[in-house]
Write a protein that holds these residues in place. Structure first.
Motif, PDB file in Angstrom:
ATOM      1  N   ASN A  64       7.535 -15.997 -34.694  1.00 18.87           N
ATOM      2  CA  ASN A  64       6.577 -15.262 -33.771  1.00 18.87           C
ATOM      3  C   ASN A  64       7.157 -15.050 -32.391  1.00 18.87           C
ATOM      4  O   ASN A  64       7.149 -14.108 -31.854  1.00 18.87           O
ATOM      5  CB  ASN A  64       5.283 -16.231 -33.496  1.00 18.87           C
ATOM      6  N   VAL A  65       8.047 -16.152 -32.085  1.00 20.76           N
ATOM      7  CA  VAL A  65       8.759 -15.877 -30.647  1.00 20.76           C
ATOM      8  C   VAL A  65       9.599 -14.923 -30.716  1.00 20.76           C
ATOM      9  O   VAL A  65       9.871 -14.224 -29.609  1.00 20.76           O
ATOM     10  CB  VAL A  65       9.090 -17.346 -30.377  1.00 20.76           C
ATOM     11  N   GLU A  66      10.390 -15.034 -31.855  1.00 21.31           N
ATOM     12  CA  GLU A  66      11.624 -13.903 -31.764  1.00 21.31           C
ATOM     13  C   GLU A  66      10.922 -12.532 -32.063  1.00 21.31           C
ATOM     14  O   GLU A  66      11.636 -11.712 -31.285  1.00 21.31           O
ATOM     15  CB  GLU A  66      12.572 -14.277 -33.237  1.00 21.31           C
ATOM     16  N   GLU A  67       9.936 -12.314 -32.602  1.00 21.18           N
ATOM     17  CA  GLU A  67       9.226 -11.145 -32.762  1.00 21.18           C
ATOM     18  C   GLU A  67       8.653 -10.797 -31.266  1.00 21.18           C
ATOM     19  O   GLU A  67       9.041  -9.491 -31.112  1.00 21.18           O
ATOM     20  CB  GLU A  67       8.053 -11.051 -33.731  1.00 21.18           C
ATOM     21  N   GLN A  68       8.115 -11.683 -30.640  1.00 21.06           N
ATOM     22  CA  GLN A  68       7.626 -11.099 -29.318  1.00 21.06           C
ATOM     23  C   GLN A  68       8.728 -10.923 -28.442  1.00 21.06           C
ATOM     24  O   GLN A  68       8.862  -9.844 -27.591  1.00 21.06           O
ATOM     25  CB  GLN A  68       6.752 -12.335 -28.681  1.00 21.06           C
ATOM     26  N   ALA A  69       9.766 -11.778 -28.438  1.00 21.52           N
ATOM     27  CA  ALA A  69      11.005 -11.514 -27.492  1.00 21.52           C
ATOM     28  C   ALA A  69      11.720 -10.047 -27.783  1.00 21.52           C
ATOM     29  O   ALA A  69      12.078  -9.558 -26.953  1.00 21.52           O
ATOM     30  CB  ALA A  69      12.034 -12.852 -27.685  1.00 21.52           C
ATOM     31  N   GLU A  70      11.861  -9.985 -29.085  1.00 20.62           N
ATOM     32  CA  GLU A  70      12.392  -8.643 -29.393  1.00 20.62           C
ATOM     33  C   GLU A  70      11.505  -7.433 -28.989  1.00 20.62           C
ATOM     34  O   GLU A  70      12.310  -6.239 -28.348  1.00 20.62           O
ATOM     35  CB  GLU A  70      12.720  -8.411 -31.057  1.00 20.62           C
ATOM     36  N   ARG A  71      10.441  -7.403 -28.967  1.00 21.20           N
ATOM     37  CA  ARG A  71       9.418  -6.406 -28.472  1.00 21.20           C
ATOM     38  C   ARG A  71       9.814  -6.381 -26.746  1.00 21.20           C
ATOM     39  O   ARG A  71       9.656  -5.247 -26.426  1.00 21.20           O
ATOM     40  CB  ARG A  71       8.064  -6.727 -28.435  1.00 21.20           C
ATOM     41  N   ILE A 113      23.902   7.235 -25.965  1.00 18.86           N
ATOM     42  CA  ILE A 113      24.054   6.002 -25.583  1.00 18.86           C
ATOM     43  C   ILE A 113      22.945   4.809 -25.384  1.00 18.86           C
ATOM     44  O   ILE A 113      22.247   5.300 -24.857  1.00 18.86           O
ATOM     45  CB  ILE A 113      24.919   5.728 -24.264  1.00 18.86           C
ATOM     46  N   GLU A 114      23.080   3.875 -26.422  1.00 23.42           N
ATOM     47  CA  GLU A 114      21.835   2.821 -26.466  1.00 23.42           C
ATOM     48  C   GLU A 114      22.178   1.548 -25.872  1.00 23.42           C
ATOM     49  O   GLU A 114      23.251   1.177 -26.157  1.00 23.42           O
ATOM     50  CB  GLU A 114      21.236   2.741 -27.677  1.00 23.42           C
ATOM     51  N   THR A 115      21.414   1.078 -24.767  1.00 18.56           N
ATOM     52  CA  THR A 115      21.527  -0.353 -24.148  1.00 18.56           C
ATOM     53  C   THR A 115      20.355  -1.104 -24.210  1.00 18.56           C
ATOM     54  O   THR A 115      19.464  -0.798 -23.721  1.00 18.56           O
ATOM     55  CB  THR A 115      22.133  -0.071 -22.875  1.00 18.56           C
ATOM     56  N   LYS A 116      20.565  -2.451 -24.880  1.00 18.09           N
ATOM     57  CA  LYS A 116      19.399  -3.204 -25.041  1.00 18.09           C
ATOM     58  C   LYS A 116      19.611  -4.166 -23.436  1.00 18.09           C
ATOM     59  O   LYS A 116      20.608  -4.269 -23.057  1.00 18.09           O
ATOM     60  CB  LYS A 116      19.724  -4.238 -25.974  1.00 18.09           C
TER      61      LYS A 116
END
Length: 518
Positions: free
Chosen positions: A224-231, A247-250
């Motif tokens: 759940n934490v990983e999913e929320q952090a990725e959002r 060009i994509e930048t996270k």
């Protein structure tokens, strides 16, 4: 004569006073250190050249060794006078913690630890931790206080990985001990676990945008934490105007944020009653987990040393395919930022480990705003330059006219004195024009003076060190007794110095060069 200064593992004392016993205990309970007796706080040597005084000090510290500490620190303390007649007390890291003053006992009044450049009393919880470490206590293997446990979430995850949740598996993973009792590892993987991970997002005014708490089995928490952090890991897309490439930048590059969340959950000290916290700010994310680095330093980790506070927990996550190459999280996170000037920060204390990851997109937008401001300023400057060029053209026309007039005057000079007067008048006109030239030079000087003193020093450093990068400029300024932050130097260059210096090369290997305008 030696140079003396205090740091995390060095203490300076003027005299052999009783407080030094507390310093010795603090070093024994921490990572060891050295105490110099006969040196002022500012490093000035006092020393002891009287042999009688030296003998008295030898006797005093010898008595301390026998009567003042428990457990007795055999072989952990060495002391002698050096060439400066300073008593050097060398203390090794203890192996039977907690060490304490015998007359106070194993409680905060008698147990000390070293924190930074000073000692402090240990808390009851820290004393308990030292006792546990000395006896090789394992939180994972200890019997859980709660024995009525269910594992619906954990078993569902096992099924997703084609693993059958048998009783034998529970034992082999360490969720039960050989007597069939659930362990603390079983408890934190169960549906009844009280482990909580808190996640929040703040706006520019530190108001909550998101505030969540994730609980239950640790495998569910991690998902759940990983999913929320990725959002919350925003993706910015731009089209290169020259190549028309997308060009994509996270905001948080590579696997950095996942690595640090996994690191926090796997290495947390669950004996400490404190929550893991993940906080998203506009410019960064901060991840805080209870417990410092286990049996290692950050330098050790960077050099490839792998230590595990919760080895069986790591094994479970590995078996479930939730981690890979575990033990390399910090180096991989730093590698994710290698093409950027901003870097992750790590802060380690006895009780907490804090990681701060900078938001790449936030700083890119900040840089873009500064570039636009600079372009506007350049436009205004170019307007002034064009106006000046027009004035120079008019001035040159007048100078040419004057030269022609001078030729005619030379033909008549012997015959007509009044022509001299007209010549003088024209010379005055020329002088006025020269005055305007001087005014322009003064204007140019004023433009140069608009650069701050810091800016001038930065330009000089770049001229003397072509290709230098901002971290190296920080070091050069510190050598001149100027402590300036990385961001202040970067902003000074981009706001005020782009007419005089330029960056060449790639983000990874490039640096700053002078444009030779001085």
């Amino acid at each position: 004569m030696n140079e003396y200064h205090e740091d995390e593992r060095t203490e300076l004392k003027r005299e052999l006073i009783n407080d030094i016993k507390c310093e010795i205990v603090a070093f024994l309970n921490s990572d060891g250190g050295t105490i110099y007796v006969g040196v002022d706080d500012d490093g000035k040597v006092i020393g002891f050249d009287d042999y009688k005084i030296k003998d008295e000090m030898d006797l005093k510290i010898g008595n301390w060794m026998q009567d003042s500490f428990y457990p007795k620190p055999f072989g952990l303390i060495q002391y002698a006078f050096n060439n400066d007649n300073v008593l050097v007390v060398s203390v090794c890291k203890g192996t039977r913690k907690p060490y304490f003053l015998k007359d106070k006992g194993p409680k905060p009044s008698g147990v000390f630890i070293r924190v930074g450049r000073s000692k402090r009393k240990a808390t009851n919880e820290e004393i308990l931790h030292m006792i546990m470490e000395s006896h090789n206590y394992s939180y994972e293997d200890d019997i859980s206080n709660e024995q009525e446990l269910t594992f619906k979430e954990f078993e569902r995850t096992l099924d997703d990985n084609d693993i059958k949740p048998t009783s034998r598996l529970m034992n082999s993973l360490g969720l039960k001990n050989k007597h069939g009792l659930y362990t603390n590892l079983g408890y934190i993987m169960s549906d009844q676990s009280n482990i909580v991970v808190k996640l929040a997002e703040y706006d520019d005014n530190m108001n909550f945008k998101i505030k969540k708490s994730f609980g239950g089995s640790l495998v569910t928490i991690l998902k759940n934490v990983e999913e929320q952090a990725e959002r919350l890991n925003d993706l910015k897309i731009i089209i290169d105007g020259n190549t028309f490439k997308r060009i994509e930048t996270k905001s948080y590059p590579g696997a950095s944020i996942r690595e640090m969340i996994m690191n926090a959950i796997c290495h947390a000290d669950y004996f400490i009653h404190s929550n893991i916290k993940i906080e998203f700010f506009p410019d960064k994310v901060k991840i805080t987990s209870p417990g410092g680095i286990f049996n290692a330093s950050l330098e050790d980790i960077m050099n490839g040393v792998q230590t595990y506070r919760n080895p069986k927990l790591v094994h479970i996550f590995d078996k479930l395919g939730m981690i890979e190459n575990f033990g390399t999280g910090i180096p991989r996170t730093i590698y994710s930022y290698e093409d950027y000037d901003i870097q992750p920060e790590f802060k380690i204390t006895n009780n907490f480990f804090v990681v701060t990851l900078p938001n790449i997109n936030f700083y890119n937008e900040l840089d873009s705003g500064q570039v636009n401001t600079k372009n506007n300023a350049d436009g205004r400057l170019n307007g002034r330059i064009n106006a000046q060029n027009d004035a120079d053209d008019r001035l040159n026309g007048r100078i040419n006219a004057q030269n022609n007039a001078d030729g005619r005057i030379n033909d008549r000079i012997n015959a007509r004195n009044d022509a001299d007067s007209r010549l003088n008048g024209r010379i005055n006109v020329q002088n006025n024009a020269d005055g305007r030239i001087n005014d322009q030079n003064n204007m140019d000087d004023q433009f140069n003076e608009s650069i701050s003193e810091l800016g001038k020093e930065i330009v000089m450093i770049i001229m003397q060190n072509p290709g230098i990068r901002i971290p190296e400029i920080v070091i050069k300024l510190s050598e001149r007794d100027k402590i300036v932050s990385y961001s202040k130097i970067r902003n000074c260059i981009r706001r005020n110095l782009m007419d005089y210096v330029e960056r060449r090369g790639s983000k990874k290997s490039g640096g700053y060069y002078s444009k030779n305008k001085f």
